[in-house]
Design a protein around this motif. Structure first.
Motif, PDB file in Angstrom:
ATOM      1  N   UNK A   1      35.365  42.040  74.344  1.00 22.66           N
ATOM      2  CA  UNK A   1      34.900  42.312  72.990  1.00 22.66           C
ATOM      3  C   UNK A   1      35.716  43.419  72.317  1.00 22.66           C
ATOM      4  N   UNK A   2      35.992  44.477  73.061  1.00 19.35           N
ATOM      5  CA  UNK A   2      36.745  45.575  72.448  1.00 19.35           C
ATOM      6  C   UNK A   2      38.187  45.181  72.168  1.00 19.35           C
ATOM      7  N   UNK A   3      38.816  44.453  73.086  1.00 20.80           N
ATOM      8  CA  UNK A   3      40.197  44.035  72.871  1.00 20.80           C
ATOM      9  C   UNK A   3      40.286  43.048  71.718  1.00 20.80           C
ATOM     10  N   UNK A   4      39.261  42.232  71.536  1.00 18.02           N
ATOM     11  CA  UNK A   4      39.220  41.320  70.390  1.00 18.02           C
ATOM     12  C   UNK A   4      39.203  42.121  69.078  1.00 18.02           C
ATOM     13  N   UNK A   5      38.434  43.202  69.058  1.00 14.89           N
ATOM     14  CA  UNK A   5      38.379  44.051  67.862  1.00 14.89           C
ATOM     15  C   UNK A   5      39.726  44.716  67.602  1.00 14.89           C
ATOM     16  N   UNK A   6      40.342  45.257  68.640  1.00 15.58           N
ATOM     17  CA  UNK A   6      41.639  45.919  68.485  1.00 15.58           C
ATOM     18  C   UNK A   6      42.720  44.929  68.071  1.00 15.58           C
ATOM     19  N   UNK A   7      42.599  43.686  68.531  1.00 14.10           N
ATOM     20  CA  UNK A   7      43.541  42.651  68.123  1.00 14.10           C
ATOM     21  C   UNK A   7      43.405  42.371  66.629  1.00 14.10           C
ATOM     22  N   UNK A   8      42.169  42.309  66.149  1.00  8.23           N
ATOM     23  CA  UNK A   8      41.945  42.062  64.731  1.00  8.23           C
ATOM     24  C   UNK A   8      42.471  43.172  63.846  1.00  8.23           C
ATOM     25  N   UNK A   9      42.568  44.391  64.386  1.00  6.39           N
ATOM     26  CA  UNK A   9      43.069  45.543  63.621  1.00  6.39           C
ATOM     27  C   UNK A   9      44.564  45.780  63.844  1.00  6.39           C
ATOM     28  N   UNK A  10      45.233  44.854  64.531  1.00  3.22           N
ATOM     29  CA  UNK A  10      46.673  44.903  64.781  1.00  3.22           C
ATOM     30  C   UNK A  10      47.079  46.068  65.688  1.00  3.22           C
ATOM     31  N   UNK A  11      46.117  46.634  66.446  1.00  8.29           N
ATOM     32  CA  UNK A  11      46.478  47.649  67.431  1.00  8.29           C
ATOM     33  C   UNK A  11      47.181  47.011  68.612  1.00  8.29           C
ATOM     34  N   UNK A  12      46.748  45.793  68.966  1.00  6.14           N
ATOM     35  CA  UNK A  12      47.344  45.055  70.075  1.00  6.14           C
ATOM     36  C   UNK A  12      47.621  43.625  69.636  1.00  6.14           C
ATOM     37  N   UNK A  13      48.547  43.008  70.309  1.00  3.71           N
ATOM     38  CA  UNK A  13      48.808  41.582  70.140  1.00  3.71           C
ATOM     39  C   UNK A  13      48.457  40.910  71.462  1.00  3.71           C
ATOM     40  N   UNK A  14      48.386  39.580  71.472  1.00  6.36           N
ATOM     41  CA  UNK A  14      47.997  38.901  72.700  1.00  6.36           C
ATOM     42  C   UNK A  14      48.608  37.510  72.766  1.00  6.36           C
ATOM     43  N   UNK A  15      48.666  36.969  73.970  1.00  8.81           N
ATOM     44  CA  UNK A  15      49.168  35.617  74.175  1.00  8.81           C
ATOM     45  C   UNK A  15      48.570  35.057  75.445  1.00  8.81           C
ATOM     46  N   UNK A  16      48.642  33.744  75.554  1.00  8.28           N
ATOM     47  CA  UNK A  16      48.259  33.047  76.781  1.00  8.28           C
ATOM     48  C   UNK A  16      49.476  32.259  77.269  1.00  8.28           C
ATOM     49  N   UNK A  17      50.029  32.603  78.415  1.00  8.68           N
ATOM     50  CA  UNK A  17      51.156  31.812  78.932  1.00  8.68           C
ATOM     51  C   UNK A  17      50.683  30.412  79.301  1.00  8.68           C
ATOM     52  N   UNK A  18      51.561  29.452  79.163  1.00  3.78           N
ATOM     53  CA  UNK A  18      51.201  28.073  79.474  1.00  3.78           C
ATOM     54  C   UNK A  18      51.037  27.897  80.983  1.00  3.78           C
ATOM     55  N   UNK A  19      50.018  27.142  81.350  1.00  8.56           N
ATOM     56  CA  UNK A  19      49.747  26.839  82.754  1.00  8.56           C
ATOM     57  C   UNK A  19      49.574  25.333  82.900  1.00  8.56           C
ATOM     58  N   UNK A  20      49.945  24.769  84.059  1.00  7.18           N
ATOM     59  CA  UNK A  20      49.808  23.321  84.240  1.00  7.18           C
ATOM     60  C   UNK A  20      48.360  22.854  84.266  1.00  7.18           C
TER      61      UNK A  20
END
Length: 334
Positions: free
Chosen positions: A94-113
């Motif tokens: 929840x907190x990282x989602x908030x920080x992502x929305x405020x551009x404090x952090x970025x995020x990604x999901x690497x592709x998996x089979x």
């Protein structure tokens, strides 16, 4: 039997034309996929003065610590962040989602089979700007780049980087639940390179404390991709470093399986003279096997050349002198 000699042959039909109006997936879309599909990109505000001001007021002491950890260790998954700074995975999400929305952090999901990977977090521009402001340095001095998420998502080194960070965050989590224990120091590969240059190239350096006992160690997180001869050469380099500095720091190899562990012990015992020759000192090497739920502080470490007894991390023989002095740029340590 029916005469088919004059029948019209069946011609395979070509596939229907592709939808020429469909836009190709952008790299940003490809690194936000969920399972075999693609996640919906969540619109985020552009970095502006009002956003920076909003983020500045929203950041807590723990948020600042997390931003510093991302600057130091480059990429951390949600689970790894939870181990370091939160009581539950849900609170971290929840907190990282908030920080992502405020551009404090970025995020990604690497592709998996199969299935989907957890979110991987990196520093974003607004977070980097505020870190630079807080430390009184230029933005260019913060270990941040605008395309970090995409660059790391497609990096061949990502799996190894995440494995190294998984090792240290698991150890830090163990300290949070073990009375008298603390991971006092965790240097990533980049900081180690500034300290030791080309002499040795560990995946990380740490200092573990349990009550009054301190153990400094080099960490080598092995995914089984290198021949055992390469690991022997690494140990020889650590032996030369111990001879040069007079500090005999244990080297921990975290291995993918028992066969790999047996092979490394065999080759190090068979080449002991080569490993410790040339003016080198006999450096302590201990190994452990990666298993889910392993207590890295517990009795899992098997010293090379020992009687086969596995020891807790705090009971490994260590040097009288332990490197704890920070070098170069300093960011918060987990």
């Amino acid at each position: 039997m029916t005469d088919t000699s004059s029948a019209t042959p069946i011609t395979p039909q070509p596939p229907p034309p592709a939808d020429e109006t469909a836009a190709p997936h952008s790299p940003r879309e490809l690194v936000t996929h969920v399972g075999r599909g693609l996640g919906t990109l969540t619109p985020r505000p552009r970095v502006s003065r009002p956003l920076i001001q909003e983020l500045r007021h929203a950041l807590t002491a723990r948020d600042w610590w997390v931003l510093g950890a991302l600057a130091e260790h480059r990429v951390l998954t949600t689970v790894q962040i939870a181990r370091l700074a939160f009581d539950t995975d849900s609170a971290a999400r929840h907190r990282m989602h908030t920080l992502h929305g405020l551009r404090a952090v970025d995020r990604f999901r690497p592709q998996t089979p199969v299935g989907s990977a957890p979110w991987h977090y990196v520093l974003d521009k607004a977070g980097a700007i505020l870190l630079a402001e807080r430390h009184g340095i230029a933005l260019s001095e913060v270990p941040y780049r605008a395309d970090d998420a995409i660059h790391l998502a497609f990096s061949r080194q990502l799996a190894h980087t995440v494995a190294v960070n998984d090792f240290f965050t698991t150890l830090a989590a163990a300290a949070r639940h073990l009375p008298g224990a603390e991971l006092e120091l965790w240097w990533p590969e980049r900081r180690c390179a500034r300290a030791w240059g080309s002499l040795v190239k560990p995946d990380g350096y740490g200092v573990w404390r349990h009550y009054s006992t301190q153990v400094g160690f080099f960490a080598e997180i092995d995914l089984g991709t290198e021949p055992l001869d390469a690991l022997v050469r690494k140990v020889a380099a650590y032996s030369r470093l111990a001879h040069t500095t007079g500090i005999n720091t244990p080297v921990l190899f975290y291995l993918p399986g028992p066969r790999r562990e047996y092979g490394l012990h065999q080759v190090l015992n068979d080449n002991a003279r080569q490993v410790n020759g040339g003016g080198g000192a006999r450096v302590l090497v201990a190994t452990a096997i990666h298993r889910s739920g392993t207590d890295l502080a517990g009795p899992i470490w098997l010293p090379v050349g020992s009687d086969g007894t596995r020891l807790p991390l705090a009971q490994l023989p260590t040097a009288a002198s332990i490197l704890t002095t920070p070098c170069a740029q300093e960011w918060p340590q987990p």
